[in-house]
Design a protein around this motif. Structure first.
Motif, mmCIF file in Angstrom:
data_model
loop_
_atom_site.group_PDB
_atom_site.id
_atom_site.type_symbol
_atom_site.label_atom_id
_atom_site.label_comp_id
_atom_site.label_asym_id
_atom_site.label_seq_id
_atom_site.Cartn_x
_atom_site.Cartn_y
_atom_site.Cartn_z
ATOM 1 N N ALA A 119 62.859 -24.237 -68.499
ATOM 2 C CA ALA A 119 64.182 -24.529 -69.061
ATOM 3 C C ALA A 119 65.202 -23.466 -68.666
ATOM 4 N N TYR A 166 59.025 -23.794 -78.596
ATOM 5 C CA TYR A 166 57.985 -22.805 -78.309
ATOM 6 C C TYR A 166 57.667 -21.986 -79.566
ATOM 7 N N ALA A 224 64.129 -25.680 -76.073
ATOM 8 C CA ALA A 224 62.814 -25.300 -75.566
ATOM 9 C C ALA A 224 62.286 -24.068 -76.280
ATOM 10 N N ASP A 241 57.059 -23.869 -70.307
ATOM 11 C CA ASP A 241 58.151 -24.827 -70.522
ATOM 12 C C ASP A 241 59.469 -24.100 -70.773
#
Length: 474
Positions: free
Chosen positions: A432, A419, A415, A428
Motif C-alpha cells: 500500500a 494490519y 491497510a 500488504d
C-alpha cells in the motif's frame, strides 16, 4: 577681400552640406505579433523587475545571482563590447568636426653644387646654405554634402545600442540559467528524500517477503519480485548523486566558482508563483535581444546611405597658416608669414563596379537584418508559448498526482488499520506504501519541472528588462 570671399564661400558650402542626407531613414518594422499567446497566460501575477529573482525571497538564490553577476566572463565580454562600440561612436563623431594640427620645425639647409638641378650663374654653380625655422597650423574639414559622415555616426550609435542590449540579453540569460539550475538542484534534494523513503519501504517489504518465503508461506516468484523492486530503488538512489553533481557543476560554472566551494542548504520546493506574461506586442519592449536585432537593422539601414554617398563628389576644405624664416628672431613677423587655403573636390569616375557592389551589399544586409528580426520575433513568441504550455501542463499533472496521493494515502491508512487488527500482513502494508511513495517522488520531479519552466518564462519575457524608450535603465 579675397579672404572675405573665401569665408563667404565656405559658409555657403557648409550650409549646403547640412541640407542633404542620402539613403533611407530607419523605420521600426511591424512586429506582426498576435493578439494573445496560444497557451493560456495568467491574467494576474507578479510583474517582473530588473532583479526579478528578489521576488522569491530566497537569500541563497540572491547570493548565487550576485556571485554570477560579479564573476561571469560572459558579462565581462559584453561590457568590453560596449566600450569598444562607444569608442567607435566617438571616432565617428570626431569626423563631423574640423581637424586642426599645429607644428614647429628647425633645421639646417645646404644645396648641392653637383646636382642636376643646381642653378648655374656665370658658369659657377649657385648653392644655398643656412638655417630655417618654421611655425604652422593646418585645418582640414570634409563637407558632409551627402550625409555620409552623418550616416556613419548614425550607424555607430545603432551599433552601440546593439552592444548595450546584447549585454542586457546576456544578463537575462545568465540569471535565468542560474535560477533554473538552483531550483533543479533543490528539486533533486526533494526527490532524494522521497526516493530514500521509497527505498526504505522496499527494504522492509523484502525483509517481510524473505521471512514469509523462509516460512514456506510465499513463493520464490513473490520473493524475487520484491527483490527486483528493491534493486531498482537501490539503483535510483545510487544514481541520484551523479545527477546532483552535474547540476551543481553547472551552477558552479554559471557563478564563476569551483563546485567544491558551493555550500547549499536544501529546502523543500513549494508551488512557484504566477508571473504575468502580458501581451505578445509587449515583447519588443521587454526582450533585449529583440531590441538588439532592431538596432542591428538600424545600423544596416544607415550603411545604405554611406554606400550611396560614394557615388557623389567629395569636397574637403583645407588650409594652413604659419611662419618660415632663416632667422629665429624674425620668425614671428609679417614678412615671414605664409598661408594657403581652398577646397579640393574629388569625383569618382571609374571604380570598376566597386561602389555598385558595395551598395548592393548594404541593401542585402538590410534585408538580412530584417529577416533576422522577424525570425527572432517568432522565436520569442514560441519561447513564451512553450514556457506557458509547460507551466499549464505541469500544473494539471501536479493536480492529478495530488489526487492520486490523497487516495493512495487513504488506502495506506486503511491497510495499516487492518494490519493493526491482524487482518493483513505487513507485506500488504508495504504494498500500500508503493503508490504514495512513488507519487511523492513524481511530485518532486514535477515541482522541479515547474520551477525550471518558471525560469524559462522569465527568460522568454526578458527578465524584467524594459526598453530605454519606455523606462530608464537596461
Amino acid at each position: 577681400m579675397i579672404q572675405l570671399k573665401s569665408v563667404l564661400t565656405l559658409v555657403a558650402v557648409a550650409t549646403l552640406a547640412a541640407c542633404t542626407t542620402l539613403g533611407p531613414n530607419y523605420q521600426t518594422p511591424a512586429a506582426n505579433a498576435p493578439a494573445a499567446y496560444r497557451a493560456a497566460a495568467p491574467a494576474a501575477g507578479a510583474e517582473l523587475q530588473r532583479d526579478w529573482w528578489l521576488m522569491f525571497g530566497d537569500a541563497q538564490l540572491d547570493a548565487l545571482q550576485a556571485q554570477a553577476l560579479r564573476a561571469s566572463p560572459t558579462l565581462a565580454a559584453a561590457a568590453a563590447r560596449i566600450e569598444r562600440a562607444r569608442a567607435v561612436f566617438g571616432a565617428t563623431q570626431a569626423d563631423r568636426l574640423p581637424r586642426v594640427d599645429v607644428g614647429a620645425s628647425a633645421g639646417g639647409l645646404r644645396t648641392s653644387a653637383k646636382a642636376t638641378t643646381t642653378p648655374v650663374l656665370q658658369g659657377r654653380p649657385v648653392t644655398f646654405e643656412g638655417e630655417t625655422f618654421g611655425l604652422s597650423a593646418s585645418i582640414g574639414w570634409e563637407l558632409d554634402l551627402w550625409g555620409r559622415v552623418k550616416r556613419q555616426a548614425e550607424s555607430a550609435q545603432a551599433q552601440l545600442d546593439a552592444a548595450t542590449t546584447d549585454a542586457a540579453a546576456a544578463r537575462v540569460a545568465l540569471t535565468a540559467d542560474v535560477a533554473a539550475s538552483y531550483w533543479q538542484w533543490r528539486a533533486l534534494a526533494d526527490e532524494a528524500t522521497a526516493l530514500q523513503a521509497l527505498r526504505d519501504s522496499r527494504a522492509k517489504a523484502f525483509q517481510v517477503a524473505q521471512t514469509r518465503f523462509d516460512a514456506g508461506s510465499s513463493t520464490m516468484q513473490d520473493l524475487e519480485r520484491v527483490r527486483a523492486e528493491l534493486a531498482a530503488a537501490d539503483a535510483d538512489v545510487a544514481d541520484l548523486p551523479r545527477r546532483q553533481a552535474l547540476v551543481l557543476n553547472q551552477l558552479a560554472a554559471l557563478t564563476g566558482q569551483a563546485a567544491a566551494e558551493l555550500k547549499l542548504d536544501a529546502k523543500p520546493l513549494a508551488a512557484p508563483p504566477q508571473i504575468r506574461a502580458g501581451l505578445p506586442s509587449e515583447l519588443l519592449q521587454r526582450r533585449p535581444d529583440l531590441a538588439q536585432s532592431l538596432a542591428q537593422l538600424h545600423a544596416a539601414t544607415a550603411q545604405v546611405g554611406i554606400a550611396e554617398a560614394a557615388f557623389y563628389p567629395s569636397i574637403k576644405l583645407t588650409g594652413s597658416f604659419g611662419y618660415s624664416s632663416e632667422d629665429l628672431g624674425s620668425l614671428i613677423s609679417a614678412p615671414a608669414r605664409l598661408y594657403n587655403f581652398g577646397p579640393s573636390i574629388s569625383l569618382p569616375l571609374f571604380e570598376g563596379g566597386r561602389n555598385k557592389a558595395n551598395l548592393a551589399s548594404a541593401k542585402a544586409q538590410v534585408d538580412e537584418s530584417l529577416a533576422g528580426f522577424r525570425g527572432r520575433m517568432l522565436q520569442a513568441l514560441r519561447e513564451v508559448d512553450d514556457a506557458l504550455a509547460e507551466l499549464q501542463g505541469r500544473a494539471a499533472v501536479v493536480d492529478a498526482q495530488n489526487r492520486t496521493l490523497n487516495s493512495a494515502g487513504q488506502a495506506l491508512t486503511v491497510a495499516r488499520s487492518r494490519y493493526d487488527k491482524g487482518a493483513v500482513s505487513y507485506l500488504d502494508v508495504t504494498e500500500a506504501e508503493r503508490t504514495p511513495l512513488a507519487t511523492a517522488r513524481a511530485l518532486a520531479q514535477l515541482r522541479g519541472a515547474q520551477w525550471v519552466a518558471t525560469a524559462q518564462l522569465v527568460k522568454a519575457l526578458g527578465g524584467g528588462w524594459s526598453s530605454p524608450r519606455d523606462a530608464s535603465g537596461a
